[in-house]
Design a protein around this motif. Sequence first.
Motif, PDB file in Angstrom:
ATOM      1  N   GLN A 174      -8.690 -20.466 -11.689  1.00 20.51           N
ATOM      2  CA  GLN A 174      -8.554 -19.253 -12.487  1.00 20.51           C
ATOM      3  C   GLN A 174      -7.835 -19.575 -13.791  1.00 20.51           C
ATOM      4  O   GLN A 174      -6.960 -20.437 -13.831  1.00 20.51           O
ATOM      5  N   LYS A 175      -8.182 -18.870 -14.842  1.00 23.89           N
ATOM      6  CA  LYS A 175      -7.601 -19.108 -16.156  1.00 23.89           C
ATOM      7  C   LYS A 175      -6.321 -18.304 -16.320  1.00 23.89           C
ATOM      8  O   LYS A 175      -6.308 -17.087 -16.134  1.00 23.89           O
ATOM      9  N   GLY A 176      -5.262 -19.000 -16.693  1.00 20.92           N
ATOM     10  CA  GLY A 176      -3.974 -18.341 -16.909  1.00 20.92           C
ATOM     11  C   GLY A 176      -4.012 -17.294 -18.001  1.00 20.92           C
ATOM     12  O   GLY A 176      -3.284 -16.304 -17.941  1.00 20.92           O
ATOM     13  N   ARG A 177      -4.876 -17.483 -18.978  1.00 15.95           N
ATOM     14  CA  ARG A 177      -4.930 -16.511 -20.081  1.00 15.95           C
ATOM     15  C   ARG A 177      -5.443 -15.150 -19.624  1.00 15.95           C
ATOM     16  O   ARG A 177      -5.292 -14.154 -20.330  1.00 15.95           O
ATOM     17  N   ASN A 178      -6.055 -15.086 -18.438  1.00 18.56           N
ATOM     18  CA  ASN A 178      -6.566 -13.819 -17.922  1.00 18.56           C
ATOM     19  C   ASN A 178      -5.525 -13.007 -17.166  1.00 18.56           C
ATOM     20  O   ASN A 178      -5.761 -11.849 -16.836  1.00 18.56           O
ATOM     21  N   VAL A 179      -4.374 -13.618 -16.868  1.00 21.07           N
ATOM     22  CA  VAL A 179      -3.312 -12.904 -16.159  1.00 21.07           C
ATOM     23  C   VAL A 179      -2.711 -11.866 -17.105  1.00 21.07           C
ATOM     24  O   VAL A 179      -2.420 -12.156 -18.269  1.00 21.07           O
ATOM     25  N   LEU A 180      -2.548 -10.647 -16.602  1.00 22.39           N
ATOM     26  CA  LEU A 180      -2.018  -9.552 -17.414  1.00 22.39           C
ATOM     27  C   LEU A 180      -0.783  -8.949 -16.765  1.00 22.39           C
ATOM     28  O   LEU A 180      -0.703  -8.848 -15.540  1.00 22.39           O
ATOM     29  N   VAL A 181       0.149  -8.537 -17.598  1.00 27.17           N
ATOM     30  CA  VAL A 181       1.245  -7.687 -17.148  1.00 27.17           C
ATOM     31  C   VAL A 181       1.050  -6.366 -17.859  1.00 27.17           C
ATOM     32  O   VAL A 181       0.898  -6.317 -19.082  1.00 27.17           O
ATOM     33  N   LYS A 182       1.014  -5.302 -17.058  1.00 25.38           N
ATOM     34  CA  LYS A 182       0.746  -3.971 -17.601  1.00 25.38           C
ATOM     35  C   LYS A 182       1.932  -3.060 -17.325  1.00 25.38           C
ATOM     36  O   LYS A 182       2.576  -3.157 -16.282  1.00 25.38           O
ATOM     37  N   ILE A 183       2.176  -2.162 -18.260  1.00 22.13           N
ATOM     38  CA  ILE A 183       3.261  -1.192 -18.149  1.00 22.13           C
ATOM     39  C   ILE A 183       2.662   0.204 -17.997  1.00 22.13           C
ATOM     40  O   ILE A 183       1.644   0.515 -18.623  1.00 22.13           O
ATOM     41  N   ASN A 184       3.292   1.007 -17.146  1.00 18.30           N
ATOM     42  CA  ASN A 184       2.842   2.390 -16.952  1.00 18.30           C
ATOM     43  C   ASN A 184       3.331   3.227 -18.121  1.00 18.30           C
ATOM     44  O   ASN A 184       4.528   3.337 -18.362  1.00 18.30           O
ATOM     45  N   THR A 185       2.404   3.804 -18.855  1.00 21.44           N
ATOM     46  CA  THR A 185       2.775   4.611 -20.019  1.00 21.44           C
ATOM     47  C   THR A 185       2.874   6.089 -19.669  1.00 21.44           C
ATOM     48  O   THR A 185       3.855   6.739 -20.009  1.00 21.44           O
ATOM     49  N   THR A 186       1.874   6.617 -18.984  1.00 22.71           N
ATOM     50  CA  THR A 186       1.884   8.026 -18.563  1.00 22.71           C
ATOM     51  C   THR A 186       1.027   8.172 -17.319  1.00 22.71           C
ATOM     52  O   THR A 186      -0.022   7.534 -17.203  1.00 22.71           O
ATOM     53  N   GLY A 187       1.442   9.017 -16.403  1.00 21.24           N
ATOM     54  CA  GLY A 187       0.642   9.289 -15.202  1.00 21.24           C
ATOM     55  C   GLY A 187       0.183   8.021 -14.521  1.00 21.24           C
ATOM     56  O   GLY A 187       0.980   7.218 -14.089  1.00 21.24           O
ATOM     57  N   SER A 188      -1.130   7.827 -14.444  1.00 23.77           N
ATOM     58  CA  SER A 188      -1.681   6.630 -13.800  1.00 23.77           C
ATOM     59  C   SER A 188      -2.216   5.625 -14.828  1.00 23.77           C
ATOM     60  O   SER A 188      -2.967   4.722 -14.482  1.00 23.77           O
ATOM     61  N   HIS A 208      14.045   2.455 -15.268  1.00 26.11           N
ATOM     62  CA  HIS A 208      13.067   1.843 -14.364  1.00 26.11           C
ATOM     63  C   HIS A 208      11.686   2.386 -14.699  1.00 26.11           C
ATOM     64  O   HIS A 208      11.532   3.573 -14.996  1.00 26.11           O
ATOM     65  N   ARG A 209      10.686   1.508 -14.637  1.00 27.81           N
ATOM     66  CA  ARG A 209       9.320   1.919 -14.960  1.00 27.81           C
ATOM     67  C   ARG A 209       8.371   1.113 -14.077  1.00 27.81           C
ATOM     68  O   ARG A 209       8.680  -0.013 -13.683  1.00 27.81           O
ATOM     69  N   ASN A 210       7.204   1.665 -13.801  1.00 28.04           N
ATOM     70  CA  ASN A 210       6.204   0.958 -13.007  1.00 28.04           C
ATOM     71  C   ASN A 210       5.458  -0.068 -13.865  1.00 28.04           C
ATOM     72  O   ASN A 210       5.086   0.213 -15.002  1.00 28.04           O
ATOM     73  N   TYR A 211       5.251  -1.249 -13.269  1.00 30.84           N
ATOM     74  CA  TYR A 211       4.528  -2.338 -13.909  1.00 30.84           C
ATOM     75  C   TYR A 211       3.497  -2.879 -12.931  1.00 30.84           C
ATOM     76  O   TYR A 211       3.632  -2.715 -11.714  1.00 30.84           O
ATOM     77  N   GLN A 212       2.505  -3.545 -13.475  1.00 30.02           N
ATOM     78  CA  GLN A 212       1.518  -4.276 -12.684  1.00 30.02           C
ATOM     79  C   GLN A 212       1.451  -5.709 -13.197  1.00 30.02           C
ATOM     80  O   GLN A 212       1.489  -5.938 -14.412  1.00 30.02           O
ATOM     81  N   PHE A 213       1.344  -6.649 -12.275  1.00 28.89           N
ATOM     82  CA  PHE A 213       1.087  -8.050 -12.599  1.00 28.89           C
ATOM     83  C   PHE A 213      -0.284  -8.334 -12.018  1.00 28.89           C
ATOM     84  O   PHE A 213      -0.466  -8.339 -10.799  1.00 28.89           O
ATOM     85  N   VAL A 214      -1.287  -8.525 -12.893  1.00 28.20           N
ATOM     86  CA  VAL A 214      -2.685  -8.581 -12.473  1.00 28.20           C
ATOM     87  C   VAL A 214      -3.235  -9.996 -12.639  1.00 28.20           C
ATOM     88  O   VAL A 214      -3.204 -10.547 -13.740  1.00 28.20           O
TER      89      VAL A 214
END
Length: 135
Positions: A4-18, A86-92
């Motif tokens: 898998q390519k490392g450049r495709n890994v994303l960290v996302k932050i929850n801005t509003t709702g879902s 505190h905020r919700n994040y995703q590591f994808v």
Amino acid sequence: MAPQKGRNVLVKINTTGSTYVAIGGAREPTITINNEAVDVTNADDSGIRKLLENAGVNSVSIKLQGIYVEDAAAALIRTDASVNAHRNYQFVIPGTVSRTYQGSFMAASFEEAGSYKDAVTYNLTLESAGAVTIS
């Protein structure tokens, strides 16, 4: 199976709702799962360490290094870091065997730096503030 390519890994932050948006400029996202062991070794254990199963503190750390991009995510991170929010994040990690780590995190440290002849960079460390799910 191709790596898998490392450049495709994303960290996302929850801005509003879902709604989650990728944190711009991220170049080196890292996730670490930590398990703090509880040592229950005693004199009867002949000098062999024993650890208590299903005990201790579990935590997840996310570290990002990258080139600073002024966007909505950057503004949220800067504000959250200033007030210990505190905020919700995703590591994808996308791909054939994709997975997403998701949960509440706090910005443990946020650093911005600028070199005279280069772009402004940032370092961000997020620490879990609750359960993190893996899907």
